[in-house]
Design an enzyme around this catalytic site. Structure first.
Site, PDB file in Angstrom:
ATOM      1  N   TYR A  20      19.301  37.953  27.884  1.00  0.00           N
ATOM      2  CA  TYR A  20      18.387  36.904  28.353  1.00  0.00           C
ATOM      3  C   TYR A  20      17.268  36.683  27.339  1.00  0.00           C
ATOM      4  O   TYR A  20      17.006  35.558  26.910  1.00  0.00           O
ATOM      5  CB  TYR A  20      17.788  37.272  29.728  1.00  0.00           C
ATOM      6  CG  TYR A  20      16.599  36.416  30.073  1.00  0.00           C
ATOM      7  CD1 TYR A  20      16.757  35.084  30.444  1.00  0.00           C
ATOM      8  CD2 TYR A  20      15.289  36.923  29.988  1.00  0.00           C
ATOM      9  CE1 TYR A  20      15.658  34.275  30.715  1.00  0.00           C
ATOM     10  CE2 TYR A  20      14.189  36.129  30.262  1.00  0.00           C
ATOM     11  CZ  TYR A  20      14.380  34.803  30.633  1.00  0.00           C
ATOM     12  OH  TYR A  20      13.289  34.010  30.891  1.00  0.00           O
ATOM     13  N   LYS A  31      16.329  33.382  24.737  1.00  0.00           N
ATOM     14  CA  LYS A  31      15.041  32.661  24.615  1.00  0.00           C
ATOM     15  C   LYS A  31      14.604  32.619  23.151  1.00  0.00           C
ATOM     16  O   LYS A  31      14.146  31.585  22.655  1.00  0.00           O
ATOM     17  CB  LYS A  31      13.971  33.351  25.464  1.00  0.00           C
ATOM     18  CG  LYS A  31      14.172  33.187  26.941  1.00  0.00           C
ATOM     19  CD  LYS A  31      13.786  31.783  27.395  1.00  0.00           C
ATOM     20  CE  LYS A  31      14.484  31.390  28.658  1.00  0.00           C
ATOM     21  NZ  LYS A  31      14.289  30.008  29.066  1.00  0.00           N
ATOM     22  N   SER A  45       9.268  32.780  26.755  1.00  0.00           N
ATOM     23  CA  SER A  45       8.850  33.949  27.522  1.00  0.00           C
ATOM     24  C   SER A  45       8.167  34.958  26.613  1.00  0.00           C
ATOM     25  O   SER A  45       8.517  35.073  25.431  1.00  0.00           O
ATOM     26  CB  SER A  45      10.100  34.582  28.137  1.00  0.00           C
ATOM     27  OG  SER A  45       9.813  35.872  28.597  1.00  0.00           O
TER      28      SER A  45
END
Ligand code: NAD
Ligand code: UFG
Length: 344
Positions: free
Chosen positions: A149, A153, A124
């Site tokens: 989150y 990643k 991302s």
């Protein structure tokens, strides 16, 4: 040979499975359906006339993974499975690290044991943190993600970089997505988040069909032309096709490669509202509220590296993103719960 697609029933997964099947690739989807429904892949099968394999199961289940690699000749993995709600990751960090980080490690262990070393990972733009300048190219150093989150990643990217360094036989693509939106042009598959959407476009489309009352625009005082946040929105079908281009590249190269998947163009929240209103003919009531914690003012890609190395670029513009998002939501006001494809 078959591609294993983890998280294949989800938003990006289902659109990618469709493109893979349409390109003649055999696909086995593995999904625990924690944020998706079996219906998405039934519709993919109806659209393509080809049936993807499906196993309901968890990417953290090593025994299951070993069985999959033993039973099916898998030659690569596209790994979408993971949790993605930023706010939820703040309140449930362990669940996020377990699903996203442990899940990825378990998958790689099973792949290594099976001798399968071709992997595409869903990363991302969040790994860039809050970069000083736009557009963002892949040489921009990774920053400090503002939530668990985002950190999950970045951690997986680091794990995969180390894995690639440890054994040169791995071929790994880290695809840094910008903001995927829209739906397949058929209106049969699209984004169907469980609960209240976190992301802008599904929120707008649910306001348009009356499921939500009004949109909150998070911040009107950013240092941007209209004061609202700017993002690089990319049509989901373009994004899905980027995975096919990355897989083609990985078939010919080893090592760990990073590509941004974006368009190179940024739009503000108000641009998005206006474009949606034009596409749908519906007014979107909104109120400008305070900024959302962790948001950055602007974020858009330098999409040149993927164009040069993969021969891939996004072709679908804002008008099509909005038209396709609206077709999906208006024809499926309750998402996949609107009407199931009859099973034979
Ligand atoms: P999604 O929630 O629609 O898809 C993820 C799928 O993975 C779901 O079908 C879910 O049921 C499944 N899943 C979750 N945990 C699992 C597990 N432990 N085992 C098996 N299946 C599991 O989300 P999406 O938007 O399609 O995102 C796909 C991937 O892309 C995710 O890894 C996400 O973090 C990443 N990503 C998404 C965006 C975005 O804006 N949508 C942006 C950047 C990166
Ligand atoms: N926004 C609103 N109101 C809403 C939702 C969003 O004003 O109800 C604004 C946000 O403040 C931001 C823009 O709309 O300016 C886009 O927000 P999204 O939540 O749709 O997307 P983000 O850019 O915050 O995050 C997305 C994914 C992350 C991913 C990131 C970078 O949700 O998973 O893109 O790829 F990490």
């Amino acid at each position: 040979m078959t591609l294993l697609v983890t998280g294949g029933a989800g938003y990006i997964g289902s659109h990618t499975v469709l493109e893979l099947l349409a390109a003649g690739q055999d696909v086995l989807a593995l999904d625990n359906l924690s944020n998706s429904s079996r219906e998405s892949l039934r519709r993919v099968a109806a659209l393509t006339g080809r049936e993807p394999g499906f196993i309901q199961g968890d990417v953290r289940d090593r025994t299951l993974l070993d069985r999959i690699f033993t039973d099916t000749a898998i030659d690569g993995v596209v790994h979408f499975a993971g949790l993605k709600a930023v706010g939820e990751s703040v309140s449930e960090p362990l669940r996020y690290f377990d699903n996203n980080v442990t899940g990825s490690i378990t998958l790689c262990e099973a792949m290594a044991a099976a001798g399968v070393r071709r992997l595409v990972f869903s990363s991302s733009a969040t790994v860039y943190g809050d970069p000083a300048a736009m557009p963002i190219d892949e040489n921009c150093p990774t920053g400090t993600p503002t939530n668990p989150y985002g950190r999950s990643k970045l951690m997986v990217e680091q794990v995969l970089q180390d894995l690639g360094r440890s054994d040169p036989r791995w071929s790994i693509a880290l695809l840094r997505y910008f903001n995927p939106v829209g739906a397949h042009a058929s209106g049969r598959i699209g984004e169907d988040p469980h609960g209240v959407p976190n992301n802008l476009l599904p929120y707008i489309t649910q306001v348009a069909v009356g499921r939500l009352k009004q949109l909150s625009v998070f911040g009107g005082d950013y240092p941007t032309p209209d004061g609202t946040g700017i993002r690089d929105y990319i049509h989901i079908v373009d994004l899905a096709q980027g995975h096919l281009a990355a897989l083609d590249y990985l078939r010919q190269h080893t090592g760990v490669r990073i590509w941004n998947l974006g368009t190179g163009t940024g739009y503000s929240v108000l641009d998005m509202i206006r474009a949606f209103e034009v596409a749908s003919g519906r007014a979107i009531p909104y109120v400008i509220t305070g900024r959302r914690a962790g948001d950055i003012a602007e974020c858009w890609a330098d999409a040149g590296k993927a164009r040069r190395e993969l021969g891939w670029q996004a072709h679908r513009g804002l008008t099509q993103m909005m038209a396709d998002a609206w077709r999906w939501q208006s024809e499926n006001p309750d998402g996949y719960a609107t009407g199931d494809t009859p099973q034979n």
